[in-house]
Motif scaffolding. Sequence first.
Motif, short mmCIF file in Angstrom:
data_model
loop_
_atom_site.label_atom_id
_atom_site.label_comp_id
_atom_site.label_asym_id
_atom_site.label_seq_id
_atom_site.Cartn_x
_atom_site.Cartn_y
_atom_site.Cartn_z
N ILE A 106 -17.76 -95.01 24.15
CA ILE A 106 -16.67 -95.81 23.59
C ILE A 106 -16.59 -97.16 24.28
CG2 ILE A 106 -14.15 -95.95 23.39
CD1 ILE A 106 -14.24 -92.81 23.02
N PHE A 107 -16.67 -97.17 25.60
CA PHE A 107 -16.60 -98.43 26.34
C PHE A 107 -17.75 -99.36 25.93
CE2 PHE A 107 -13.88 -97.48 30.37
CZ PHE A 107 -12.87 -96.97 29.57
N GLU A 108 -18.94 -98.81 25.81
CA GLU A 108 -20.08 -99.63 25.39
C GLU A 108 -19.85 -100.19 23.99
OE1 GLU A 108 -24.85 -99.18 24.47
OE2 GLU A 108 -23.89 -97.71 25.78
N GLN A 109 -19.40 -99.35 23.10
CA GLN A 109 -19.12 -99.76 21.72
C GLN A 109 -18.08 -100.88 21.65
OE1 GLN A 109 -17.87 -96.39 19.40
NE2 GLN A 109 -17.61 -97.57 17.52
N CYS A 110 -17.14 -100.87 22.57
CA CYS A 110 -16.04 -101.84 22.56
C CYS A 110 -16.27 -103.02 23.51
CB CYS A 110 -14.73 -101.14 22.91
SG CYS A 110 -14.24 -99.92 21.68
N GLY A 111 -17.42 -103.05 24.18
CA GLY A 111 -17.70 -104.15 25.10
C GLY A 111 -16.88 -104.11 26.38
N ILE A 112 -16.50 -102.91 26.81
CA ILE A 112 -15.72 -102.72 28.03
C ILE A 112 -16.69 -102.36 29.15
CG2 ILE A 112 -13.95 -101.27 29.11
CD1 ILE A 112 -12.79 -100.87 26.26
N PRO A 113 -16.51 -102.91 30.34
CA PRO A 113 -17.39 -102.55 31.46
C PRO A 113 -17.46 -101.03 31.65
CG PRO A 113 -16.00 -104.38 32.09
CD PRO A 113 -15.49 -103.90 30.75
N PRO A 114 -18.64 -100.51 31.99
CA PRO A 114 -18.77 -99.06 32.16
C PRO A 114 -17.95 -98.54 33.32
CG PRO A 114 -20.76 -100.18 32.92
CD PRO A 114 -19.88 -101.23 32.28
N LEU A 115 -17.74 -97.24 33.33
CA LEU A 115 -17.03 -96.58 34.41
C LEU A 115 -17.80 -96.72 35.71
CD1 LEU A 115 -16.16 -93.26 32.55
CD2 LEU A 115 -14.53 -95.07 33.14
N SER A 116 -17.08 -96.88 36.81
CA SER A 116 -17.70 -96.88 38.14
C SER A 116 -18.06 -95.43 38.49
CB SER A 116 -16.73 -97.44 39.17
OG SER A 116 -15.62 -96.55 39.33
N GLU A 118 -16.99 -93.82 40.97
CA GLU A 118 -15.73 -93.18 41.36
C GLU A 118 -14.95 -92.73 40.13
OE1 GLU A 118 -12.04 -93.92 44.46
OE2 GLU A 118 -13.24 -95.63 43.82
N GLU A 119 -14.86 -93.59 39.12
CA GLU A 119 -14.16 -93.21 37.89
C GLU A 119 -14.88 -92.05 37.20
OE1 GLU A 119 -12.26 -97.48 36.47
OE2 GLU A 119 -14.43 -97.14 36.23
N LEU A 120 -16.20 -92.11 37.18
CA LEU A 120 -16.99 -91.02 36.60
C LEU A 120 -16.68 -89.70 37.29
CD1 LEU A 120 -20.46 -92.79 36.33
CD2 LEU A 120 -19.08 -92.01 34.40
N ALA A 121 -16.64 -89.74 38.63
CA ALA A 121 -16.36 -88.52 39.39
C ALA A 121 -14.95 -87.99 39.10
CB ALA A 121 -16.53 -88.78 40.89
N CYS A 122 -13.99 -88.89 39.01
CA CYS A 122 -12.61 -88.46 38.72
C CYS A 122 -12.50 -87.79 37.36
CB CYS A 122 -11.67 -89.66 38.80
SG CYS A 122 -11.40 -90.25 40.48
N ILE A 123 -13.13 -88.36 36.36
CA ILE A 123 -13.07 -87.75 35.03
C ILE A 123 -13.86 -86.44 35.01
CG2 ILE A 123 -13.77 -88.02 32.62
CD1 ILE A 123 -13.04 -91.01 32.91
N ARG A 124 -15.06 -86.45 35.57
CA ARG A 124 -15.90 -85.24 35.56
C ARG A 124 -15.21 -84.07 36.25
NH1 ARG A 124 -17.04 -80.93 35.60
NH2 ARG A 124 -19.05 -79.91 35.84
#
Length: 165
Positions: A106-116, A118-124
Motif C-alpha cells: 500500500i505504501f509503495e502504491q501511494c508513494g509513501i516511504p517504506p516501513l523502517s 523497527e516499524e516492520l518488527a512492531c507490526i510483525r
Amino acid sequence: DKLISVLDQEYGYFDCPASLNHHGNYDGGLFEHSLDVAKHLSGLLNRELNYGSDTGVRAFAYRVGLFHDICKCVQYIQSPDGTWHWNENCIWNGHGSLSVMLTQKIFEQCGIPPLSFEELACIRWHMGAFDEKENWGFYTKAIKEYPTVLWTHTADMIASQIDET
C-alpha cells in the motif's frame, strides 16, 4: 488522499471489523481499534521510552498502529447479508507477516516511504506471545532489538482488552 482512497476502495479498511468474535467486531471496528492502538502507542512511547520528538513519535505510532491489523481486510469478507466471516479463499496466513506485506504494498502504491526495520518488527510481532509458540524466541529477540515491539503489543492489548475497540 490517495492513501485514504486505496484503503477505502481497494481494501474496505473503514468498513472491516477488528475481529469476528471479540473486540471491535462491528462494521468500522478495525479503523477504530487501529486508531486506538496508535494513540496508546504514542502515549506509551513518550512516557516510557522518551522516544523522541512528539512529531516523530506520532508518525511512528500512527504508521504502526493504523496498519498493524491491515491483514484483516483480506482475511475477513462480508456476506451479502452483511455478516463478516473468515475468507476461506485467502492464500495468505500469518497475521503479523501479512500485515507487513500489505502495508509495504500500500505504501509503495501511494508513494509513501517504506516501513523502517523497527516499524516492520512492531507490526510483525504485535501479537506478542499470542503468536505461535515456535515463534516466541523470535519475539523475544525482536523486543531486545527494538523495545518498541513490546510497547506495540501493550498498546494493542490496552485497546483490545481494556478499551475493547
